[in-house]
Design a protein around this motif. Structure first.
Motif, PDB file in Angstrom:
ATOM      1  N   SER A 196     -23.580 -21.906 -71.817  1.00 52.75           N
ATOM      2  CA  SER A 196     -22.663 -22.915 -71.311  1.00 52.75           C
ATOM      3  C   SER A 196     -23.408 -23.800 -70.315  1.00 52.75           C
ATOM      4  O   SER A 196     -24.139 -23.307 -69.457  1.00 52.75           O
ATOM      5  N   CYS A 197     -23.230 -25.108 -70.429  1.00 52.94           N
ATOM      6  CA  CYS A 197     -23.904 -26.060 -69.545  1.00 52.94           C
ATOM      7  C   CYS A 197     -23.330 -25.941 -68.131  1.00 52.94           C
ATOM      8  O   CYS A 197     -22.111 -25.923 -67.949  1.00 52.94           O
ATOM      9  N   THR A 198     -24.180 -25.859 -67.128  1.00 52.41           N
ATOM     10  CA  THR A 198     -23.703 -25.729 -65.748  1.00 52.41           C
ATOM     11  C   THR A 198     -23.543 -27.072 -65.050  1.00 52.41           C
ATOM     12  O   THR A 198     -22.896 -27.164 -64.015  1.00 52.41           O
ATOM     13  N   GLU A 199     -24.149 -28.126 -65.619  1.00 55.47           N
ATOM     14  CA  GLU A 199     -24.021 -29.467 -65.041  1.00 55.47           C
ATOM     15  C   GLU A 199     -24.347 -30.504 -66.106  1.00 55.47           C
ATOM     16  O   GLU A 199     -24.970 -30.185 -67.125  1.00 55.47           O
ATOM     17  N   ASP A 200     -23.902 -31.737 -65.905  1.00 55.90           N
ATOM     18  CA  ASP A 200     -24.226 -32.807 -66.850  1.00 55.90           C
ATOM     19  C   ASP A 200     -25.745 -32.964 -66.939  1.00 55.90           C
ATOM     20  O   ASP A 200     -26.456 -32.915 -65.929  1.00 55.90           O
ATOM     21  N   TYR A 201     -26.233 -33.166 -68.172  1.00 57.82           N
ATOM     22  CA  TYR A 201     -27.676 -33.253 -68.366  1.00 57.82           C
ATOM     23  C   TYR A 201     -27.993 -34.232 -69.487  1.00 57.82           C
ATOM     24  O   TYR A 201     -27.535 -34.065 -70.621  1.00 57.82           O
ATOM     25  N   ALA A 202     -28.768 -35.276 -69.154  1.00 56.22           N
ATOM     26  CA  ALA A 202     -29.194 -36.265 -70.155  1.00 56.22           C
ATOM     27  C   ALA A 202     -30.449 -35.752 -70.842  1.00 56.22           C
ATOM     28  O   ALA A 202     -31.468 -35.507 -70.192  1.00 56.22           O
ATOM     29  N   LEU A 203     -30.372 -35.564 -72.160  1.00 57.45           N
ATOM     30  CA  LEU A 203     -31.502 -35.040 -72.908  1.00 57.45           C
ATOM     31  C   LEU A 203     -32.616 -36.084 -72.944  1.00 57.45           C
ATOM     32  O   LEU A 203     -32.408 -37.202 -73.414  1.00 57.45           O
ATOM     33  N   LYS A 211     -22.446 -32.373 -71.372  1.00 52.35           N
ATOM     34  CA  LYS A 211     -21.467 -32.333 -70.292  1.00 52.35           C
ATOM     35  C   LYS A 211     -21.334 -30.920 -69.719  1.00 52.35           C
ATOM     36  O   LYS A 211     -21.502 -29.925 -70.427  1.00 52.35           O
ATOM     37  N   LYS A 212     -20.990 -30.852 -68.455  1.00 50.33           N
ATOM     38  CA  LYS A 212     -20.766 -29.574 -67.798  1.00 50.33           C
ATOM     39  C   LYS A 212     -19.701 -28.770 -68.550  1.00 50.33           C
ATOM     40  O   LYS A 212     -18.697 -29.322 -68.981  1.00 50.33           O
TER      41      LYS A 212
END
Length: 249
Positions: A196-203, A211-212
């Protein structure tokens, strides 16, 4: 026994397995969170949580240490041996190569320890069995590897005069570790990894923004057999885990 029964139940394919994959549908994960719906087989999770919690209380009460995963994670909570571990890692080229610089560091909580130990107890049960089976198969398919491994193990028994080698001795068997690591690479016991993503991250290099709280999955087999990283990607080759090959990666 109860441990084996509950561990086996975790891997049984049933309605709970389908529930996990429902979380990949956008918005479903949020609904589960709102209604406090657990997709992780509550009965089995409770069983393992009670084991971990009881063990933590017992260690705190008696001060007993067994140099196991529980002690290691309790040390992280208390920051007892962090400096020592970091100093030892700095002297190892492989650990220097693998070191990650995190923007945020936080102290682990008891809940973190409980969660991680539950994962080790449940998921480690099935994957350990599969890995051992794959090791035996790989040795049968590669007699030259089996012979070299047996020589190392036989030497360990000779050094201990026929007694079963202790933990420290087993940890110091380099070729044994290479065979285990290559087995995990070549016969990947986990079909896919879910996080699960813990914070927004631009690949990087794309317009994709993760998205978080979004669920992600990937197949490790692709990375494990990528010729960019492995000199012999399609064969069982323990020398992938020599210091030279690790440094090249």
């Amino acid at each position: 026994n109860a441990f084996v029964q509950n561990a086996a139940e975790v891997f049984k394919q049933d309605i709970w397995t389908a529930m996990v994959f429902l979380k990949f549908i956008p918005g479903v994960g949020k609904l589960f969170e709102i209604f406090n719906f657990n997709v992780q087989k509550p009965k089995q999770v409770k069983f393992f949580k009670e084991i971990v919690t009881k063990t933590l209380k017992q260690r705190a009460k008696t001060g007993q240490r067994r140099n196991d995963m529980i002690d290691m994670m309790l040390d992280v909570i208390n920051d007892i041996e962090n400096d020592k571990v970091n100093e030892e890692a700095e002297n190892d080229q492989y650990h220097q190569d693998m070191k990650l610089q995190h923007k945020k560091k936080r102290k682990m909580t008891e809940q973190d320890v409980i969660s991680n130990l539950i994962v080790l107890l449940m998921v480690g049960y099935d994957t350990t069995g599969m890995t051992l089976a794959f090791i035996l198969y790989a040795l049968a398919e590669n007699p030259e590897v089996q012979e070299k491994l047996q020589q190392e193990v036989d030497k360990a028994w000779e050094d201990t005069e026929g007694e079963f080698p202790d933990y420290a001795k087993v940890q110091g068997l380099p070729y044994t570790e290479m065979v285990i690591m290559e087995t995990l690479r070549f016969y990947t016991p986990i079909v896919m990894t879910i996080r699960s993503c813990t914070e927004d991250y631009a690949l990087p290099g794309s317009n994709l923004v993760l998205k978080k709280n979004e669920m992600l999955t990937f197949n490790a087999d692709h990375y494990h057999k990528d010729p960019k990283h492995w000199s012999h990607p399609d064969v069982f080759y323990p020398d992938h885990w020599t210091s030279e090959e690790k440094s090249n990666r």
